[in-house]
Motif scaffolding. Structure first.
Motif, PDB file in Angstrom:
ATOM      1  N   ARG A 136       0.890  -1.224   0.017  1.00 48.99           N
ATOM      2  CA  ARG A 136      -0.099  -0.004   0.012  1.00 48.99           C
ATOM      3  C   ARG A 136       0.874   1.327  -0.007  1.00 48.99           C
ATOM      4  N   ARG A 140       1.171   4.655  -2.586  1.00 49.15           N
ATOM      5  CA  ARG A 140       0.784   6.066  -1.815  1.00 49.15           C
ATOM      6  C   ARG A 140       2.271   6.753  -1.884  1.00 49.15           C
ATOM      7  N   GLN A 143       2.373  10.492  -1.810  1.00 51.45           N
ATOM      8  CA  GLN A 143       1.115  11.336  -1.311  1.00 51.45           C
ATOM      9  C   GLN A 143       1.708  11.752   0.230  1.00 51.45           C
ATOM     10  N   THR A 147      -2.609  12.871   4.575  1.00 53.20           N
ATOM     11  CA  THR A 147      -3.506  12.457   3.973  1.00 53.20           C
ATOM     12  C   THR A 147      -3.780  10.843   3.777  1.00 53.20           C
ATOM     13  N   LEU A 148      -2.859  10.116   4.689  1.00 48.91           N
ATOM     14  CA  LEU A 148      -2.902   8.646   4.683  1.00 48.91           C
ATOM     15  C   LEU A 148      -4.165   8.225   5.602  1.00 48.91           C
ATOM     16  N   SER A 149      -4.633   7.075   5.213  1.00 52.06           N
ATOM     17  CA  SER A 149      -5.785   6.530   6.297  1.00 52.06           C
ATOM     18  C   SER A 149      -5.094   6.012   7.373  1.00 52.06           C
ATOM     19  N   GLY A 150      -5.795   5.926   8.579  1.00 51.25           N
ATOM     20  CA  GLY A 150      -4.999   5.521   9.846  1.00 51.25           C
ATOM     21  C   GLY A 150      -4.030   4.484   9.603  1.00 51.25           C
TER      22      GLY A 150
ATOM     23  N   ALA D  18     -11.797   7.664  -3.400  1.00 51.06           N
ATOM     24  CA  ALA D  18     -11.815   7.282  -2.068  1.00 51.06           C
ATOM     25  C   ALA D  18     -13.027   6.424  -1.666  1.00 51.06           C
ATOM     26  N   ALA D  40      -9.902   1.848   2.954  1.00 51.85           N
ATOM     27  CA  ALA D  40     -10.950   1.416   2.062  1.00 51.85           C
ATOM     28  C   ALA D  40     -11.790   2.928   1.882  1.00 51.85           C
ATOM     29  N   GLY D  41     -11.800   3.597   2.624  1.00 50.03           N
ATOM     30  CA  GLY D  41     -12.560   4.798   2.627  1.00 50.03           C
ATOM     31  C   GLY D  41     -13.870   4.939   3.246  1.00 50.03           C
ATOM     32  N   LYS D  42     -13.576   4.269   4.762  1.00 52.74           N
ATOM     33  CA  LYS D  42     -14.642   3.954   5.521  1.00 52.74           C
ATOM     34  C   LYS D  42     -14.826   5.264   6.439  1.00 52.74           C
ATOM     35  N   TYR D  53     -17.021  16.772   4.141  1.00 47.80           N
ATOM     36  CA  TYR D  53     -16.722  16.850   2.724  1.00 47.80           C
ATOM     37  C   TYR D  53     -18.029  16.810   1.821  1.00 47.80           C
ATOM     38  N   GLN D  85     -12.067   9.012  14.364  1.00 56.65           N
ATOM     39  CA  GLN D  85     -10.943   7.943  14.956  1.00 56.65           C
ATOM     40  C   GLN D  85      -9.942   8.361  15.864  1.00 56.65           C
ATOM     41  N   HIS D 210     -12.334  -2.321  13.541  1.00 52.04           N
ATOM     42  CA  HIS D 210     -11.495  -3.321  13.159  1.00 52.04           C
ATOM     43  C   HIS D 210     -11.548  -4.338  14.026  1.00 52.04           C
TER      44      HIS D 210
HETATM   45  N1  LIG Z   1      -7.783  14.732   2.416  1.00 52.22           N
HETATM   46  C1  LIG Z   1      -7.401  13.596   1.967  1.00 52.22           C
HETATM   47  N2  LIG Z   1      -6.699  13.901   0.662  1.00 52.22           N
HETATM   48  C2  LIG Z   1      -6.156  12.992  -0.214  1.00 52.22           C
HETATM   49  N3  LIG Z   1      -6.303  11.683   0.176  1.00 52.22           N
HETATM   50  C3  LIG Z   1      -7.126  11.396   1.337  1.00 52.22           C
HETATM   51  C4  LIG Z   1      -7.437  12.484   2.049  1.00 52.22           C
HETATM   52  N4  LIG Z   1      -8.260  11.822   3.224  1.00 52.22           N
HETATM   53  C5  LIG Z   1      -8.291  10.244   2.745  1.00 52.22           C
HETATM   54  N5  LIG Z   1      -7.455  10.183   1.777  1.00 52.22           N
HETATM   55  C6  LIG Z   1      -7.395   8.696   1.215  1.00 52.22           C
HETATM   56  O1  LIG Z   1      -8.562   8.133   0.916  1.00 52.22           O
HETATM   57  C7  LIG Z   1      -8.408   6.822   1.439  1.00 52.22           C
HETATM   58  C8  LIG Z   1      -9.616   6.546   2.146  1.00 52.22           C
HETATM   59  O2  LIG Z   1      -9.100   7.032   3.626  1.00 52.22           O
HETATM   60  P1  LIG Z   1     -10.135   6.848   4.788  1.00 52.22           P
HETATM   61  O3  LIG Z   1      -9.460   7.507   5.761  1.00 52.22           O
HETATM   62  O4  LIG Z   1     -11.556   7.014   4.367  1.00 52.22           O
HETATM   63  O5  LIG Z   1      -9.678   5.399   5.105  1.00 52.22           O
HETATM   64  P2  LIG Z   1     -10.335   4.200   6.350  1.00 52.22           P
HETATM   65  O6  LIG Z   1     -11.005   3.097   5.362  1.00 52.22           O
HETATM   66  O7  LIG Z   1     -10.971   4.958   7.120  1.00 52.22           O
HETATM   67  O8  LIG Z   1      -9.118   3.739   6.678  1.00 52.22           O
HETATM   68  P3  LIG Z   1      -8.438   3.199   8.243  1.00 52.22           P
HETATM   69  O9  LIG Z   1      -9.275   1.937   8.400  1.00 52.22           O
HETATM   70  O10 LIG Z   1      -7.245   2.974   8.183  1.00 52.22           O
HETATM   71  O11 LIG Z   1      -9.038   4.294   8.982  1.00 52.22           O
HETATM   72  C9  LIG Z   1      -7.128   6.562   1.630  1.00 52.22           C
HETATM   73  O12 LIG Z   1      -6.223   6.039   1.015  1.00 52.22           O
HETATM   74  C10 LIG Z   1      -6.506   8.114   2.204  1.00 52.22           C
HETATM   75  O13 LIG Z   1      -4.950   7.960   1.735  1.00 52.22           O
END
Ligand SMILES: Nc1ncnc2c1ncn2[C@@H]1O[C@H](COP(=O)(O)OP(=O)(O)OP(=O)(O)O)[C@@H](O)[C@H]1O
Ligand SMILES: Nc1ncnc2c1ncn2[C@@H]1O[C@H](COP(=O)(O)OP(=O)(O)OP(=O)(O)O)[C@@H](O)[C@H]1O
Ligand SMILES: [Mg+2]
Ligand SMILES: [Mg+2]
Lengths: 246, 365, 340, 258, 310
Positions: A136, A140, A143, A147-150, D18, D40-42, D53, D85, D210
């Motif tokens: 992953r 990325r 990037q 902006t990465l997800s958690g 996303a 995943a975009g959750k 957003y 989160q 998770h």
């Molecule tokens: N402000 C942003 N700008 C650019 N990319 C973003 C932004 N916010 C999130 N992303 C990207 O969008 C995707 C989805 O992010 P999101 O936070 O929704 O994931 P998630 O499903 O909550 O993951 P996790 O379980 O790790 O929290 C990720 O790949 C993240 O890098």
């Protein structure tokens, strides 16, 4: 798995404060070379504090050691600042809350981690290893960190630790926020690393998985170590089962 | 021994610390002389002098606080200063309200003394100096079109620039001031304005700015191709001008209160004393401060004796000040009419090739 | 206890006014007290934005200028015969009643100028917003410099006449009284505002703006309220300042003035009203005391402030109030608090 | 009418997709789980729903009213509250204040009344305080009323965040990884808490997690996202068996979370 | 005629903008690491100009009767420039050590450090005034001035020197910050100082390096400024400092290219408003433009809003 018995890190009677709040009340433990040791305990027990004290993070971020000692291969660590621990002693910490450099790209985060490394020739191989571990991150890589997800951030934090080329790694809740599959992956990787010679001290809420991979474990409660033993023994201890294995 | 306390409300820090310093230095010399000679003789008593210097930071609110402090806390007989109009106008109000004589050596804004029987000044006013300069450039340089560059945020240059413009346009008709350009206090770069001025085809540049800005203006103008005369005002008149400007300023003229080079008599004596003590030729602020203090002492002496009651003495001094006639100051002869403003002459000084301020012409009302 | 402190303040005010009239408090002390009052208004109102809301406004003097000019122009126009506006519009004695009205109008004008900062603050914050406040400060100053009718750079005067008109009607130190009233009211308004759940919304914005917005705080409205209240109070301070001085000049309302207020806010502690009050007192008095140091004053005072910062890095009070520093005060306050 | 209806929701960050074509109907009283690999975009879905957003495409309806594009505080006032989160409490305000301020939209007074302290101000202030005290009591946080959130143990901070969301009196509660950083004991407490909230407040809950122990034991229904797209949808048991879910998310091993 | 003054003004704006850019670069550098608006920076610039003045006059032999060696004015210029940069860097580092670091260690809100910086600036200004007196100093003319006229547009060698230096400095800093590891470390510190030592990076060393870089750039700007506008006074840094700060923010604070472009942009706005509008309106128009620009583009030219990932 063969266990080596030379104590590498030794913590003796450590008392630690945050200002006037006492967080650790005289804990002693050790980590042998090549071991995986788990540190368990409820929220606020002082697990993160223990790791931060070893790392010598200065106030205000870090705690102050008021009593006790920490040695590493017999050398007193108390006067050594954090960056020297990383650069010279090869001790690394993946802190709680990831602490990604959000304004740097993924690649820059990794590059920065190799700042103090002298063995530049292994660098490329390490990048490969990190990327194969966390594909992953490869997607990325340009990037911005913030902006990465958690979960992606957690991967990056681990990746940085590998890139800094340390031999002894302290992990603070590495599984936090990771999807189940990834968490299993992560511990498998840790096992591989350990087999390749890395010593690991891991703080983990998920006692089940921690005890599965660790050799030994300590249990902290309110700033004291209340239990210690081999992972197997603890796994079978009814008290542990009740409190930490759900 | 008895003492006479005089307060100094001067800018020792802030925008124009040099002005404060000059005032203080001049005052120190005068005090030293009089005290060394035994003191100031008023009526049949001699008094030692005590000068209290207070910093008004070149700020209006500070100047009023300073004035009040001098009046009420220190109990001074009279106040010298503030120097620039921005501080002198509000401080004048305070002094007038508290019935304490105040002499501003250097404030040229008409408002400073307007309707304030207790407030005086030792210099001429902008409405006088502006026309002097306009007439001078017309006669001397045969100028038909003039350009002006001044600081809009500082009321002394602004006032003077406007009076100059009015006077010049009265002579040459509306529109004869072909460029009327401004900048803001502490600006260092005037290239845009000067580019306009150079292109405007003016015959002369009038810039009533302070001595520390003049070198920058002059040098930048010359660099941008300005070859015609530049005319200045009394604010040019500092010994520092030549130190800062070097050759660039030589040959230019400015109107002022006194000409240091070729000075005679008391003026020369003062210049020499100052120069010996502080190592440079005193500027007009120093000279005017010197005069202001002497004006005050003339009035004090004329009271024929101090009662020791501050309120009475202050009143008496005020009365005597309005009656001063033909006072021989080092910046010229002064006569006071009601209104607190002296009638005095202006001189036009030319900067010689040796860098000295030479008397060129004098203009009297 | 709270009503007690109000009573104490009123008593103190009456004592001061009586002292001023009976000449026990000389006019220099009076002036210093008025400066203290004005500085308290300035620092506590700026604290609302910089301390409680966590923005970094560096243009407070601009709003002060707006209030000062509006109030002064109105007063001179209404109550005095002036060369600019001709004969007075109302009988000069009516100033006694209408002075607070013009003061308030000045405040409202300044509050409207505050919109110039409030609206950009919806989209930007931190140092970018700092620059916007700075720009507003410059714009105000430069606008006044270009308004020749009211004197431009030469300044505006005539407020002395207004004060005299009031004095000739009722011979009391009017300006001092109004400064005391305005200072008291400012503290009262701010105290009640920041201690209401509504007002705490701005603290939530400081701590975490996103969480605030998502947790139902209308952050835009709160920012408007905070900026306009803060600049409005600064405008009132400006109006008073103009009448204390009797003369105003755009050169007074520069960044330097703004930074002076800034120092008071941080010296007292961000988000601490009592800190702002205390630091306004200390700094105003301190600067007067050190006046005789002349040039060295501005070396010594900053040096002391740096040392203070080193020993009390969060200002005198940090985020806390007097009641947190002296708990016994707080216990007494608390009893009343529960009844609300 | 269903409580929440999402139609063809798509969101791009620049070129990054996303969320893609999300469809969902949430009936009142349901407890829906949203799971999927990291990134995943959750969380993005939650951010879209709560108005943080503005969606690139698609519709979000709350009780038939389109809420996409409304500012967050408006959405919240309509009845959607959430937790974060990464914990986002107001750390320089007390625990009690944290629970009061979140009722901002209910206050019904402004600057003037707050200064004059009119009867209506007193009434609404009292109501807000009552709600906050009740919640403190219910969540077992009484002792911490005057404490600052950052001094609370992690688990209690999470609890406080849930409390803060509840103080809004929402119809729909969004929980983003409430179990992160909790030990098994605390996780059990959390499960009880969620169940209790659901019945006590008669809420609809939508949960990202998770921690499979939590998800599998409390959810009626689970939706699985991967790369922004729905890859599975069904009851916990159905999802657990789903090949794609196992491959992308759960892993083959015996689940480490019991 | 119109074109001629247009190009003349372009050139004027380039020089004026260069100074803003040079000072803004120092601001941004420190800001980029510590998120500290170093309000003392304008005064460090002033200190640089003064140190340059004293070294230059010393080398010219103004203090001792005669120096044992005689240097050409150009050599003196280069030598004093280098020495000034070194000494001023020392001043910057000293302030960091004495005033900022202790506060940083205590982890206080950065705004308190900003106020401390303001105080340091005041001390430098007024300390200078108190120690050296109120007399202005005239910076010696070390570089023989050459003026060329090209198509009616006047160009001086100093203008060219200033502009070229600024561009070079910009390229240098941009390379350091973007490409080198220490540059990356600088950016990392601004984001999360706690995690930096965990990468094996000594935070304090990086910060000191930043101050050395920033202060020596201020010194460079100071000496060049004194060459172009040769009147020195204790408060000379205050206003330019504020304006440079504005320029840095306009460009997107913390961004090297932002400071560079912001400096030039501000220079152009000021010069062109003064040139083509009544110059009394200069500040009014210039700051209104700034206000509108920041309202439309709230993070400056290059600034990226810190993505708020929730
Ligand atoms: N402000 C942003 N700008 C650019 N990319 C973003 C932004 N916010 C999130 N992303 C990207 O969008 C995707 C989805 O992010 P999101 O936070 O929704 O994931 P998630 O499903 O909550 O993951 P996790 O379980 O790790 O929290 C990720 O790949 C993240 O890098
Ligand atoms: N910066 C700080 N200032 C004051 N007290 C602190 C600080 N950090 C931690 N503490 C206190 O120290 C104790 C130990 O905290 P620590 O973070 O080490 O716990 P932990 O075992 O890591 O808990 P968790 O599982 O929540 O991470 C707690 O009581 C906590 O409240
Ligand atoms: Mg922890
Ligand atoms: Mg998420």
């Amino acid at each position: 798995m063969e266990k080596k018995n030379r104590p590498m890190l030794e913590v003796r009677n450590l008392h630690v404060r945050y200002g006037s709040i006492t967080a650790l009340r005289g804990i002693s433990f050790h980590v042998n070379d090549g071991e995986v040791v788990a540190l368990l305990g409820a929220n606020g027990a002082g697990k993160s504090t223990t790791l931060m004290s070893i790392m010598r993070l200065p106030p205000p971020e870090g705690p102050t050691v008021s009593e006790g000692g920490i040695t590493y291969n017999g050398i007193d660590l108390l006067p050594v600042p954090a960056h020297v621990l990383v650069a010279k002693f090869g001790i690394g910490l993946v802190p709680e809350g990831r602490h990604i450099f959000g304004n740097l790209s993924v690649l820059e985060n990794l590059k920065l981690a190799s700042y103090a490394r002298t063995d530049k020739e292994n660098l490329d191989a390490d990048y490969e290893r990190v990327f194969s571990l966390f594909p992953r991150l490869k997607d990325r890589r340009n990037q911005r960190g913030d902006t990465l997800s958690g979960g992606e951030q957690q991967m990056l934090a681990m990746g940085r630790a590998f890139m800094s080329g340390v031999r002894f790694i302290l992990l603070d809740e590495p599984s936090m926020g990771l999807a189940p599959l990834l968490m299993q992956e992560l511990f498998r990787v840790l096992k591989q690393l350990n087999e390749a010679g890395m010593t690991i001290l891991v703080v983990e809420q998920n006692a089940r998985i921690a005890l599965k991979y660790a050799h030994r474990a300590y249990v902290l409660e309110a700033g004291n170590i209340v239990m210690e033993g081999s992972a197997e023994a603890l796994r079978n201890d009814p008290k542990i089962q009740r409190a930490y294995l759900g | 021994a008895d003492t006479i306390k005089v307060g100094f409300n001067i800018p020792l820090t802030g925008d124009i610390p040099k002005v404060g310093e000059s005032s203080k230095f001049a005052a120190e010399i005068l005090k030293g002389e009089i005290n060394a000679a035994g003191g100031l003789k008023v009526g049949d008593k001699t008094y030692q002098l005590e000068f209290i210097y207070e910093d008004n930071e070149s700020k209006a609110e500070s100047a009023t606080a300073t004035a009040l402090k001098l009046i009420t806390q220190d109990g001074v007989l009279a106040i010298i200063g503030p120097q620039s109009s921005k501080q002198a106008i509000p401080a004048g109000q305070v002094c007038n309200d508290n019935k304490t004589p105040m002499i501003s050596p250097w404030s040229t804004n008409p408002k400073t003394t307007e309707n304030r029987p207790y407030v005086f000044r030792a210099c001429f006013l902008d409405p006088f100096q502006g026309p002097v300069a306009a007439k001078f450039v017309t006669e001397e340089f045969k100028a038909k079109k003039a350009a002006v560059l001044y600081d809009i945020a500082s009321d002394y240059p602004k006032g003077l620039a406007e009076f100059f413009k009015d006077a010049f346009e009265k002579i040459h008709g509306p529109g004869s001031v072909v460029a009327f350009e401004t900048f803001t206090t502490k600006d260092k770069d005037f290239s845009a304005q000067l580019t306009k001025i150079v292109a405007s085809g003016a015959d002369v540049l009038f810039t009533p700015q302070y001595y520390d800005e003049v070198p920058l203006i002059v040098k930048q103008a010359q660099e941008l191709g300005w070859k015609k005369p530049i005319m200045g005002s009394d604010s040019w008149g500092s010994a520092e001008l030549m130190k800062l400007c070097g050759d660039a300023c030589k040959g230019y003229c400015f109107s002022t209160h006194y000409a240091a080079a070729g000075a005679k008599g008391a003026t020369k004596e003062f210049i020499d004393k100052y120069n010996t003590k502080y190592g440079y030729v005193p500027d007009d602020v120093a000279a005017l401060t010197w005069d202001a203090i002497n004006l005050l002492f003339t009035a004090v002496k004329n009271t024929g004796g101090l009662s020791g009651n501050l309120d009475k003495d202050r009143d008496a001094i005020k009365d005597k000040l309005t009656q001063v006639k033909d006072f021989e100051g080092i910046t010229g002869k002064m006569t006071f009419a009601p209104g607190g403003n002296p009638t005095k002459c202006a001189v036009v000084v030319k900067i010689s090739d040796k860098g000295e301020f030479e008397f060129f012409k004098s203009a009297c009302p | 206890m709270r009503s007690l402190s109000i009573l104490a303040y009123v008593l103190l005010g009456i004592l001061l006014v009586a002292g001023a009239m009976g000449n026990w408090v000389n006019s220099y002390i009076q002036l210093v007290i008025m400066y203290i009052g004005i500085n308290i208004i300035l620092s506590s109102s700026l604290n609302l934005v910089n301390g409680y809301m966590g923005e970094f406004s560096v243009g407070h003097a601009g709003f002060m200028a707006v209030g000062a000019y509006i109030t002064s122009v109105l007063n001179v126009w209404f109550f005095t015969d002036s060369t600019i506006f001709g004969p007075s519009l109302f009988p000069p004695v009516s100033a006694v009643v209408l002075f607070p009205v013009t003061l308030l109008i000045g405040g409202i004008g300044a509050a409207l100028a505050g919109l110039l900062v409030a609206i950009p603050s919806f989209r930007t914050r931190g140092d970018y917003l700092a620059i916007i406040t700075l720009a507003v400060n410059y714009i105000v100053k430069s606008s006044i410099e270009n308004l020749q009718v009211i004197g431009g750079a030469r300044g505006f005067m005539g407020m002395g006449g207004v004060v005299n008109a009031m004095k000739s009607a009722v011979p009391v130190p009017w300006v001092l009284i109004w400064v005391l009233i305005a200072t008291g009211l400012t503290i009262w308004v701010l105290y009640r505002f920041v201690n209401s759940t509504y007002g705490k919304g701005i603290v939530a914005i400081r701590d975490d703006e996103i969480a605030a917005e998502i947790m139902s705080v209308d952050t835009r409205r709160m920012k408007m309220v905070a900026f306009m209240l803060s600049s409005g109070l600064a405008g009132i301070a400006g109006g008073l300042f103009a009448h204390v001085l009797g003369y105003i000049n755009p050169g007074t309302f520069t960044i330097m003035k703004s930074t002076e207020v800034l120092v008071m806010v941080y010296l007292g502690g961000m988000g601490s009203l009592s800190g702002s009050v205390l630091s306004a007192v200390i700094l105003t008095v301190g600067l007067e005391l050190f006046r005789s140091f002349q040039v060295w004053k501005w070396v010594v005072v900053p040096l002391l402030l740096i040392l203070l910062m080193l020993f009390r890095p969060e200002g005198l009070f940090g985020h806390r109030e007097l009641t947190d520093v002296f708990p016994w005060l707080g216990r007494r306050f608390a009893k009343k608090e529960r009844q609300v | 009418m269903s409580l929440l209806e999402i139609r063809d929701l798509t969101h791009f960050f620049g070129g990054l997709r996303a969320v893609y074509n999300l469809n969902l109907t949430l009936e009142g009283g349901e407890l829906l789980g949203l799971i999927g690999p990291n990134g995943a975009g959750k969380t993005t879905v939650f951010n879209l729903v709560c108005g943080f957003y503005r969606p690139t495409e698609g519709e979000i309806q709350l009780l038939g009213k389109n809420i996409a594009g409304l500012r967050p505080h408006k959405v919240t006032a309509l009845g959607i509250a959430r937790t974060f989160q990464n914990i986002r409490l107001w750390n320089t305000l007390t625990v009690f204040d944290n629970l009061c301020i979140s009722q901002h939209y209910l206050l019904g007074y402004g600057l003037v009344k707050s200064v004059l302290r009119t009867p209506s101000f007193r009434a609404s202030e009292a109501k807000v305080r009552r709600t906050a005290s009740e919640l403190l009591e219910l969540l077992g946080l009484n002792h911490y009323a005057k404490e600052y959130p950052k001094n609370l143990p992690y688990g209690l901070q999470r609890r406080l965040e849930i409390g803060r969301a509840l103080s809004i009196h929402p119809k729909l509660l969004l929980l983003d990884e409430p179990a992160a950083g909790m030990n098994p004991g605390e996780v059990e407490q959390l499960i009880d808490l969620i169940r209790w909230i659901r019945t006590e407040f008669k809420l609809t809950i939508w949960l990202i997690e998770h921690h499979m122990r939590v998800v599998m034991s409390v959810c009626d229904h689970i939706k699985v996202l991967d790369f922004g797209e729905t890859i599975a949808d069904g009851t916990p048991d159905q999802v657990k068996q789903n090949r794609r879910v196992i491959q992308a998310y759960l892993g083959e091993e015996e689940p480490s979370y019991a | 005629m119109f074109l001629q003054s247009f190009f003349q003004n372009v050139l004027n704006a380039m020089q004026w903008g260069s100074f803003y850019a040079l000072i803004a670069l120092g601001y941004t550098l420190v800001y980029g690491v510590l998120l500290l608006i170093n309000f003392a920076h304008g005064d460090i610039f002033m200190v640089g100009a003064y140190i340059g003045f004293f070294i230059a006059t010393l080398l010219l032999g103004h203090y001792t009767a005669a120096l044992p060696f005689a240097l050409s004015p150009t050599a003196i210029f280069v030598l004093s420039l280098i020495l000034t940069m070194i000494l001023t860097a020392g001043v910057g580092v000293a302030i960091e050590r004495v005033a900022y670091r202790p506060l940083r260690r205590k982890g206080v809100s950065r705004l308190y450090v900003v106020i401390t910086a303001l105080m340091c600036g005041l001390i430098l200004e007024n300390g200078n005034l108190a120690l050296l007196g109120a007399s202005r100093r005239s910076f010696p003319e070390l570089l023989p001035k050459a003026v060329y006229t090209v198509g009616g547009v006047v160009i001086s060698n100093i203008k060219i020197l200033v502009i070229v230096t600024t561009i070079l400095v910009f390229l240098l800093l941009e390379t350091i910050v973007r490409k080198t590891k220490i540059g990356m470390a600088m950016r990392a510190i601004s984001y999360d100082r706690m995690a930096v030592p965990l990468m094996g990076i000594p935070v304090d060393t990086v910060i000191v390096f930043t101050f050395i870089l920033g202060s020596s750039m201020a010194a460079l700007a100071g000496v060049l400024f004194a060459t172009a506008y040769p009147v020195l006074e204790p408060y000379m840094g205050a206003l330019v400092g504020w304006k440079a700060f504005i320029a840095a923010v306009l460009g997107g604070i913390g961004e090297i290219r932002g400071a560079f472009l912001g400096g030039f942009l501000l220079g152009f706005i000021e010069i062109f408003v003064a040139a083509y509008f009544p110059s009394t309106l200069r500040d009014l128009i210039a700051f209104s433009i700034l206000l509108m620009f920041l309202t439309v583009k709230p993070t400056g030219i290059f600034g990226v809003a810190r993505a708020t990932k929730i």
